[in-house]
Design a protein around this motif. Sequence first.
Motif, PDB file in Angstrom:
ATOM      1  N   GLY A  85     -10.882  39.909  18.131  1.00  0.00           N
ATOM      2  CA  GLY A  85     -10.735  39.090  19.553  1.00  0.00           C
ATOM      3  C   GLY A  85     -10.273  37.708  18.313  1.00  0.00           C
ATOM      4  N   TRP A  86     -10.565  37.211  17.767  1.00  0.00           N
ATOM      5  CA  TRP A  86     -10.028  35.559  17.874  1.00  0.00           C
ATOM      6  C   TRP A  86      -9.010  35.460  17.290  1.00  0.00           C
ATOM      7  N   GLY A  87      -7.981  36.995  15.923  1.00  0.00           N
ATOM      8  CA  GLY A  87      -6.463  37.196  16.159  1.00  0.00           C
ATOM      9  C   GLY A  87      -5.458  37.105  17.376  1.00  0.00           C
ATOM     10  N   ARG A  88      -5.935  38.024  17.780  1.00  0.00           N
ATOM     11  CA  ARG A  88      -5.709  38.285  18.936  1.00  0.00           C
ATOM     12  C   ARG A  88      -5.912  37.419  19.865  1.00  0.00           C
ATOM     13  N   GLY A  89      -6.404  35.996  20.380  1.00  0.00           N
ATOM     14  CA  GLY A  89      -6.563  35.306  21.177  1.00  0.00           C
ATOM     15  C   GLY A  89      -7.512  35.671  22.473  1.00  0.00           C
ATOM     16  N   SER A  90      -8.418  36.490  22.386  1.00  0.00           N
ATOM     17  CA  SER A  90      -9.143  37.053  23.242  1.00  0.00           C
ATOM     18  C   SER A  90     -10.731  36.699  23.501  1.00  0.00           C
ATOM     19  N   PHE A  94     -13.707  37.925  21.373  1.00  0.00           N
ATOM     20  CA  PHE A  94     -14.612  37.325  20.052  1.00  0.00           C
ATOM     21  C   PHE A  94     -15.973  36.841  21.100  1.00  0.00           C
ATOM     22  N   SER A  95     -15.701  36.354  22.054  1.00  0.00           N
ATOM     23  CA  SER A  95     -17.087  36.045  22.924  1.00  0.00           C
ATOM     24  C   SER A  95     -18.751  36.799  23.286  1.00  0.00           C
ATOM     25  N   GLN A  96     -17.695  37.955  23.582  1.00  0.00           N
ATOM     26  CA  GLN A  96     -19.079  38.955  23.385  1.00  0.00           C
ATOM     27  C   GLN A  96     -19.106  39.612  22.810  1.00  0.00           C
ATOM     28  N   HIS A  97     -18.878  39.324  21.506  1.00  0.00           N
ATOM     29  CA  HIS A  97     -19.012  40.202  20.251  1.00  0.00           C
ATOM     30  C   HIS A  97     -19.608  39.290  18.505  1.00  0.00           C
TER      31      HIS A  97
END
Length: 203
Positions: A85-90, A94-97
């Motif tokens: 999530g972080w690497g793809r910029g989502s 990121f927040s959900q997980h």
Amino acid sequence: MPRLSGARRAEIADPDVQGVMQRLFGDRDPIDEPGTKTGSPGDWWSVMALEPGIFNLLVRRHEWQKSTDRELDPVLRELGILRAGWGRGSQFVFSQHCKVIRGLGVPEEKIQAIPHWQSTNVFSELERLVLAYADDLVLGGGRVPDQRFTDLKARLSEVAILELTFITCTYNMSATLSRALRLEFDDRPEAVSEVPAPTQGES
């Protein structure tokens, strides 16, 4: 607004899709009354419901990853997902997980260190290895150094490595879908754009 309109509850014929929507939203249609218990709008589900086959594939992935049949430790699974999530910029993934891994008892200092894991000492050797492998998969496009894979095989079973690879790659896909379709917390303007020069006479 998401780039696709999504399916309204009244238009969904698939009983499995309706069952999941009922569990998530009760009698609400999230298009008209958005909101989930984690604070997201819920439009991921409305948009995926446009094609019930895709919707059900994603639901089965959730069931698969949370099954007690998995060999991969859930914390390692979530580290892979968070780096995807972080690497793809989502923001959404990121927040959900962050919430998921916090629910597994991972301390806050580790969660806060995910973006800069390389320069911290809060992770175990195995956790650092998993984070590095996730970066190979997401940021490196699957280009994994031989030594990294040797180190993984010394610490994890082949089944656990396959599970880690699959789940990290599929959440890389989810992060990309979310950003491309502007779903949930990824419904935000492009961050990189030209900044206009000052008008003549201004500094």
